[in-house]
Design a protein around this motif. Structure first.
Motif, short mmCIF file in Angstrom:
data_model
loop_
_atom_site.label_atom_id
_atom_site.label_comp_id
_atom_site.label_asym_id
_atom_site.label_seq_id
_atom_site.Cartn_x
_atom_site.Cartn_y
_atom_site.Cartn_z
N ASP A 158 107.01 -39.67 33.71
CA ASP A 158 106.62 -40.49 34.86
C ASP A 158 105.52 -39.85 35.70
OD1 ASP A 158 108.23 -42.73 34.48
OD2 ASP A 158 109.99 -41.72 35.32
N GLY A 159 105.02 -38.70 35.27
CA GLY A 159 103.97 -38.03 36.06
C GLY A 159 102.77 -38.95 36.23
N ASP A 160 102.33 -39.14 37.47
CA ASP A 160 101.22 -40.05 37.78
C ASP A 160 101.49 -41.47 37.27
OD1 ASP A 160 99.71 -38.10 39.07
OD2 ASP A 160 98.81 -37.44 37.17
N GLY A 161 102.76 -41.84 37.18
CA GLY A 161 103.10 -43.20 36.73
C GLY A 161 102.75 -43.44 35.27
N ALA A 162 102.74 -42.36 34.46
CA ALA A 162 102.22 -42.45 33.09
C ALA A 162 102.95 -43.51 32.26
CB ALA A 162 102.32 -41.09 32.40
N LEU A 163 104.29 -43.48 32.27
CA LEU A 163 105.02 -44.41 31.41
C LEU A 163 104.81 -45.86 31.86
CD1 LEU A 163 106.99 -44.87 29.06
CD2 LEU A 163 108.86 -44.67 30.70
N SER A 164 104.91 -46.10 33.16
CA SER A 164 104.71 -47.46 33.67
C SER A 164 103.32 -47.97 33.33
CB SER A 164 104.92 -47.51 35.18
OG SER A 164 106.25 -47.25 35.50
N ALA A 165 102.32 -47.12 33.51
CA ALA A 165 100.94 -47.55 33.22
C ALA A 165 100.78 -47.83 31.73
CB ALA A 165 99.97 -46.46 33.67
N LEU A 166 101.39 -46.98 30.91
CA LEU A 166 101.27 -47.17 29.46
C LEU A 166 101.90 -48.50 29.03
CD1 LEU A 166 100.40 -45.85 26.78
CD2 LEU A 166 102.68 -44.80 26.67
N LEU A 167 103.09 -48.78 29.56
CA LEU A 167 103.78 -50.01 29.15
C LEU A 167 103.11 -51.24 29.74
CD1 LEU A 167 107.51 -48.93 29.01
CD2 LEU A 167 105.97 -49.47 27.14
N ARG A 168 102.61 -51.15 30.97
CA ARG A 168 101.87 -52.29 31.52
C ARG A 168 100.66 -52.60 30.66
NH1 ARG A 168 102.47 -53.43 37.50
NH2 ARG A 168 104.40 -52.39 38.03
N GLY A 169 99.95 -51.56 30.25
CA GLY A 169 98.78 -51.76 29.40
C GLY A 169 99.17 -52.31 28.04
N THR A 170 100.29 -51.85 27.53
CA THR A 170 100.77 -52.30 26.22
C THR A 170 101.10 -53.79 26.26
OG1 THR A 170 101.69 -50.11 25.77
CG2 THR A 170 102.61 -51.95 24.51
N VAL A 171 101.89 -54.19 27.24
CA VAL A 171 102.31 -55.60 27.33
C VAL A 171 101.12 -56.49 27.68
CG1 VAL A 171 103.80 -57.19 28.61
CG2 VAL A 171 104.72 -55.02 27.78
N ARG A 172 100.23 -55.97 28.54
CA ARG A 172 99.05 -56.77 28.90
C ARG A 172 98.19 -57.04 27.66
NH1 ARG A 172 96.03 -53.29 31.72
NH2 ARG A 172 97.53 -53.29 33.42
N ALA A 173 98.00 -56.01 26.84
CA ALA A 173 97.16 -56.18 25.64
C ALA A 173 97.79 -57.18 24.67
CB ALA A 173 96.98 -54.83 24.95
N ALA A 174 99.10 -57.11 24.52
CA ALA A 174 99.77 -58.05 23.61
C ALA A 174 99.68 -59.47 24.15
CB ALA A 174 101.23 -57.63 23.41
N ALA A 175 99.84 -59.63 25.46
CA ALA A 175 99.75 -60.97 26.06
C ALA A 175 98.33 -61.52 25.92
CB ALA A 175 100.17 -60.93 27.52
N GLU A 176 97.34 -60.64 26.09
CA GLU A 176 95.94 -61.09 25.92
C GLU A 176 95.70 -61.54 24.48
OE1 GLU A 176 93.45 -57.92 27.30
OE2 GLU A 176 93.96 -58.32 29.41
N ARG A 177 96.30 -60.83 23.54
CA ARG A 177 96.15 -61.23 22.13
C ARG A 177 96.82 -62.58 21.88
NH1 ARG A 177 93.11 -62.11 18.27
NH2 ARG A 177 94.08 -62.09 16.23
N SER A 178 97.95 -62.80 22.55
CA SER A 178 98.62 -64.09 22.42
C SER A 178 97.70 -65.21 22.91
CB SER A 178 99.93 -64.08 23.22
OG SER A 178 100.56 -65.32 23.18
N ARG A 179 97.03 -64.98 24.05
CA ARG A 179 96.12 -65.99 24.58
C ARG A 179 94.93 -66.21 23.64
NH1 ARG A 179 98.30 -64.09 29.57
NH2 ARG A 179 97.05 -62.20 29.56
#
Ligand code: NAI
Ligand code: A1CAB
Length: 279
Positions: free
Chosen positions: A242-263
Motif C-alpha cells: 500500500d506504499g504511496d497507494g500502490a495497490l489501489s492505483a494498480l487495480l484502478r488502472g487495471t480495471v479502467r484499462a479493461a473497461a476501456e477495452r470493453s467500450r
C-alpha cells in the motif's frame, strides 16, 4: 433445476465460457437432446455430451427456442450473418464482452435479447453473472435466471452502461486473482522457498483467505486487521503493498484499462452493425 427445460437451446461458440456454462446446465439436469452446439472448432464440449454438434447454423436443423452466443466479439459479424435468419422467435442471450443489446438488435433484426457477463468460476458453480434484459417479458427473465443460477450467483443490472465496469471487475477478475496467485508464489520463491512449496502455500493462502472472507461475516478490512500485529511481519508487507497507494492505483488502472477495452469492443461491434445497415 433444468430437468424440465424445453429447448431447443442453441449454444453458438463452445469455448472456455460457453463450455463452462454447458457443463453447469447439464449438471443441473438439462438434457443433451435439448441442446445443439454450433462451433466449427469447439474447444470445451463437456465429456460425454450427446447432443447435436454442428459446425455452422446451416448444418443445424429446426428452429431454436433459445440461443446463447459464446463466440468472441470479433466473430460477431460473421456469426450474425449466418445465424440471424435461422433464429426468428428465439430469445437471444449474449455473453460477449462489450457488445450492447442495441447493437445485437440491429445485427440480428430482433427484440428479445438478454445480455450476461459470467466468469469462469462458473465451471464449478462458483461464478457470478451479471444479467441485463430491459423490457424482456417476465418469462424470459425467469429463463435467463434459471440458466445462470447453476453457474453461481446472479445479479440483475438495470443500467446497461455498467456492463463495461462489471466486465472489467468480475468478468476479467478471475484472471487478476490467478495472476496474483502466480506472483505470490514467485515472491515466495524469491524469498527462498522451492517452487512446489511456494506454489502450494500461495494457492492454499488465497483459497483459504477467500473462503474466510466469504463465510465469516466480517469485512475484508476487519479480517486484514486480525492478521496484522502492530510492528509485526504483516504490517511490514502491507507497507510495501500500500506504499504511496500502490495497490489501489494498480487495480484502478487495471480495471479502467479493461473497461476501456470493453467500450472499444462495443464500438467495433457498432461499426459492424452500421456497415450491415448501410449495405
Ligand atoms: N473466458 C472468459 O472468462 C469470459 C468470456 N466471456 C465472453 O465469452 C465469449 C467467448 O469467450 P471464450 O469462451 O473465452 O472464447 P473461446 O475462444 O474459448 O471460445 C470461443 C469459441 O467460439 C468458437 N467459434 C469461432 N468462430 C465461430 C463461429 N463462426 N460460429 C460458432 N462458433 C465459433 C470457437 O471455435 C471457440 O470454441 C467472448 O465473447 C467473451 O467476451 C464472458 C465472460 C468471461
Ligand atoms: O477477456 C475478455 O475479453 C473476456 C471478457 C471477460 C473475460 N474474458
Amino acid at each position: 433445476m433444468l430437468n424440465g427445460f424445453q429447448g431447443p437451446l442453441w449454444l453458438v461458440g463452445c469455448g472456455a465460457m460457453g463450455g463452462a456454462l454447458l457443463s453447469r446446465w447439464r449438471a443441473a439436469g438439462l438434457r443433451d437432446d435439448q441442446v445443439t452446439v454450433i462451433d466449427p472448432a469447439p474447444k470445451a464440449v463437456p465429456a460425454g455430451f450427446a447432443g447435436i454438434l454442428v459446425d455452422s447454423p446451416d448444418a443445424a436443423s429446426g428452429t431454436p427456442r433459445l440461443v446463447v452466443l459464446g463466440v468472441k466479439p470479433q466473430m460477431l459479424p460473421v456469426v450474425a450473418a449466418s445465424l440471424s435468419a435461422r433464429i426468428a422467435g428465439a430469445l437471444l442471450i449474449s455473453m460477449l464482452a462489450g457488445v450492447r443489446t442495441g447493437t445485437l438488435a440491429n445485427l440480428f433484426d430482433r427484440a428479445r435479447i438478454a445480455r450476461i457477463m459470467p466468469n469462469t468460476p462458473a465451471s464449478i458453480g462458483a461464478g457470478v453473472t451479471a444479467l441485463y434484459g430491459a423490457g424482456l417479458p417476465a418469462a424470459d427473465m425467469a429463463m435467463v435466471e434459471a440458466l445462470l443460477k447453476p453457474a453461481g450467483q446472479t445479479l440483475w443490472l438495470e443500467d446497461e452502461s455498467r456492463f463495461d465496469a462489471v466486465t472489467a471487475l468480475s468478468g476479467s477478475g478471475p484472471a487478476y486473482v490467478f495472476r496474483f496467485i502466480e506472483a505470490l508464489a514467485g515472491a515466495g520463491e524469491a524469498a527462498g522457498l522451492d517452487a512446489a512449496t511456494a506454489g502450494a502455500l500461495a494457492m492454499a493462502t488465497v483459497t483459504g483467505a477467500a473462503a474466510l472472507a466469504a463465510q465469516s461475516g466480517e469485512t475484508p478490512a476487519a479480517l486484514r486487521l486480525a492478521v496484522t500485529s502492530p510492528q509485526g511481519t504483516t504490517q511490514a508487507g502491507l507497507d510495501v503493498l500500500d506504499g504511496d497507494g500502490a495497490l489501489s492505483a494498480l487495480l484502478r488502472g487495471t480495471v479502467r484499462a479493461a473497461a476501456e477495452r470493453s467500450r472499444a469492443l462495443a464500438a467495433a461491434a457498432d461499426a459492424a452493425a452500421d456497415a450491415k445497415a448501410a449495405a
